[in-house]
Design an enzyme around this catalytic site. Structure first.
Site, PDB file in Angstrom:
ATOM      1  N   ASP A  83       5.172   9.319  -6.274  1.00 27.01           N
ATOM      2  CA  ASP A  83       4.967   7.876  -6.198  1.00 27.01           C
ATOM      3  C   ASP A  83       6.153   7.165  -5.554  1.00 27.01           C
ATOM      4  O   ASP A  83       7.184   6.967  -6.196  1.00 27.01           O
ATOM      5  CB  ASP A  83       4.739   7.350  -7.629  1.00 27.01           C
ATOM      6  CG  ASP A  83       4.446   5.867  -7.670  1.00 27.01           C
ATOM      7  OD1 ASP A  83       4.250   5.257  -6.599  1.00 27.01           O
ATOM      8  OD2 ASP A  83       4.415   5.314  -8.781  1.00 27.01           O
ATOM      9  N   ASP A 272       3.296   3.029  -0.040  1.00 25.64           N
ATOM     10  CA  ASP A 272       3.109   3.499  -1.421  1.00 25.64           C
ATOM     11  C   ASP A 272       2.184   4.710  -1.469  1.00 25.64           C
ATOM     12  O   ASP A 272       0.974   4.597  -1.309  1.00 25.64           O
ATOM     13  CB  ASP A 272       2.543   2.351  -2.259  1.00 25.64           C
ATOM     14  CG  ASP A 272       2.484   2.694  -3.746  1.00 25.64           C
ATOM     15  OD1 ASP A 272       2.769   3.849  -4.111  1.00 25.64           O
ATOM     16  OD2 ASP A 272       2.154   1.795  -4.534  1.00 25.64           O
TER      17      ASP A 272
END
Ligand SMILES: *[C@@H]1O[C@H](CO)[C@@H](O)[C@H](O)[C@H]1NC(C)=O
Length: 390
Positions: A83, A272
């Protein structure tokens, strides 16, 4: 003497490392719930629970690509979401016993960290807590040996999750490996990549996501720590955007266009890896949805489009400061996604959130990273984009 120094210098360089880790794609929670016909029920419950406060963007509805790391001695293996939108490492702890602690995915048994089974464990003494859109994940901080593909750091601080949101039981993974900047880390914990990067050839990591990777099995992408990925990325197209903040991987855009729609809004954007969609301000998302001929469906909170649009619709193009404004088109084949509605109906991978927690901005998730390899260059504080091979 001189030649010995030269030789040592050469050896010094070759002692660094490049490691490649395959990624597995898992289904996002939203997609899973839509496919199971449970999305309405879930989103109602969620809206009620979210009466106030802004939505956090690194939301577990969207957790999609996972890989493995180890903690402890002997090594305990964990499957974690990679992440770039958060900066902490955490895994579910053996003492966790709420419903979310266990996997409800038949093919997946959750791995839980066992401090007592590790000779290198020590207690940090602090608690930690991360608030995501769907709820809170919390526990205590521990210190132990961390390794990714044989590169290790002996005293990594990480979260032992003892309370996790119930929805996490639908996710075939054990935790999160945050790859954002230290300033974003809860409890100011030094993120793992910052600790291992001196062992690598270069302080960078490169993400390549396969076009439409297989779900739950097979290789869905590759993360390369310490180098560019010259096999999967067209390096001759690589352009770097300087970071405008060292929190998220944040850079500047000067506009977006789709068909007859064009905007010159200068908005921040972040890359992201753990968001399945492209998130942006409502006005812009609505303009894009209309421009490509989509229909907004309030049941799913999703723009719907015939799946055939994947072959016919115009690209959605972001203009990014690299540092000169440069056009990066995303083809319809990447932004038209099959969420299991059937009847030839697909969704647009564009979703509106007006308050991302850092003002009006774009969150460029999986469709972006499938189109362009993303090079996260910690050393030079920039993020690079290169056309991805498929
Ligand atoms: C959304 O799409 C579904 C599936 O096509 C449909 O059954 C439903 O009525 C739609 N909802 C709205 C509000 O249009």
């Amino acid at each position: 003497m001189k030649s010995i120094f030269l030789l040592l210098a050469v050896i010094g360089v070759s002692l660094g490392a490049v490691i490649e880790m395959p990624l597995t794609k898992i289904m996002s929670l939203r997609e899973k719930l839509i496919r199971q016909g449970k999305w309405q029920e879930y989103s109602k419950h969620k809206k009620a629970a979210r009466a106030s406060g802004s939505q956090t963007i690194n939301d577990y509805e969207d957790l999609t690509y996972v890989s493995t790391i180890t903690l402890g001695t002997p090594a305990q293996t964990f499957t974690v979401t990679l992440d770039t939108g958060s900066a902490n490492l955490w895994v579910v702890d053996s003492s966790c016993n709420s419903p979310g602690c266990n996997s409800a995915v038949a093919s997946y048994t959750r791995n839980k960290y066992q401090a007592s089974a590790s000779s290198t464990y020590s207690n940090d003494g602090r608690s930690w807590s991360i608030q995501y859109g769907i709820g809170t994940f919390s526990g205590t901080l521990a210190v132990d040996k961390f390794c990714v593909a044989g590169i290790c750091y002996n005293t990594q601080i990480f979260g032992r999750a003892t309370a996790v949101d119930e929805s996490f039981q639908t996710q075939p993974c054990d935790g999160t490996f945050g790859l954002a900047w230290p300033a974003l880390a809860v409890d100011a914990v030094q993120p793992p990549f910052q600790n291992i990067m001196s062992s690598l050839d270069a302080p960078i990591f490169t993400f390549w996501f396969d076009k439409k990777g297989p779900v739950n099995g097979g290789v869905g992408g590759l993360v390369t720590y310490g180098a560019l990925d010259t096999k999967n990325c067209q390096i001759n197209t690589l352009k770097y955007a300087p970071l405008t903040a060292q929190t998220y991987w944040m850079f500047g855009t000067t506009g977006v266009s789709a068909g007859s729609f064009s905007s010159n809004s200068m908005l921040r954007a972040i890359a992201d890896t753990a968001t399945a969609l492209i998130i942006g301000p409502g006005g812009q998302i609505n303009s894009i949805g209309s421009a490509v001929g989509g229909t907004y469906n309030s049941t799913y909170n999703l723009w719907l489009i015939p799946c055939s649009g994947a072959n016919t619709l115009p690209p959605v193009t972001f203009t990014i400061n690299t540092p000169a404004p440069t056009a990066f088109p995303i083809p319809a084949s990447q932004y038209v996604i099959d969420v299991g509605l059937g009847n030839g109906q697909c969704g647009l991978a564009f979703y509106s959130i007006d308050s991302t927690g850092f003002g009006p901005a774009w969150v460029l998730g999986d469709p972006w990273i499938r189109t362009y390899c993303n090079v996260f260059d910690v050393g030079n504080k920039r993020v690079g984009f290169a056309v991805a091979n498929h």
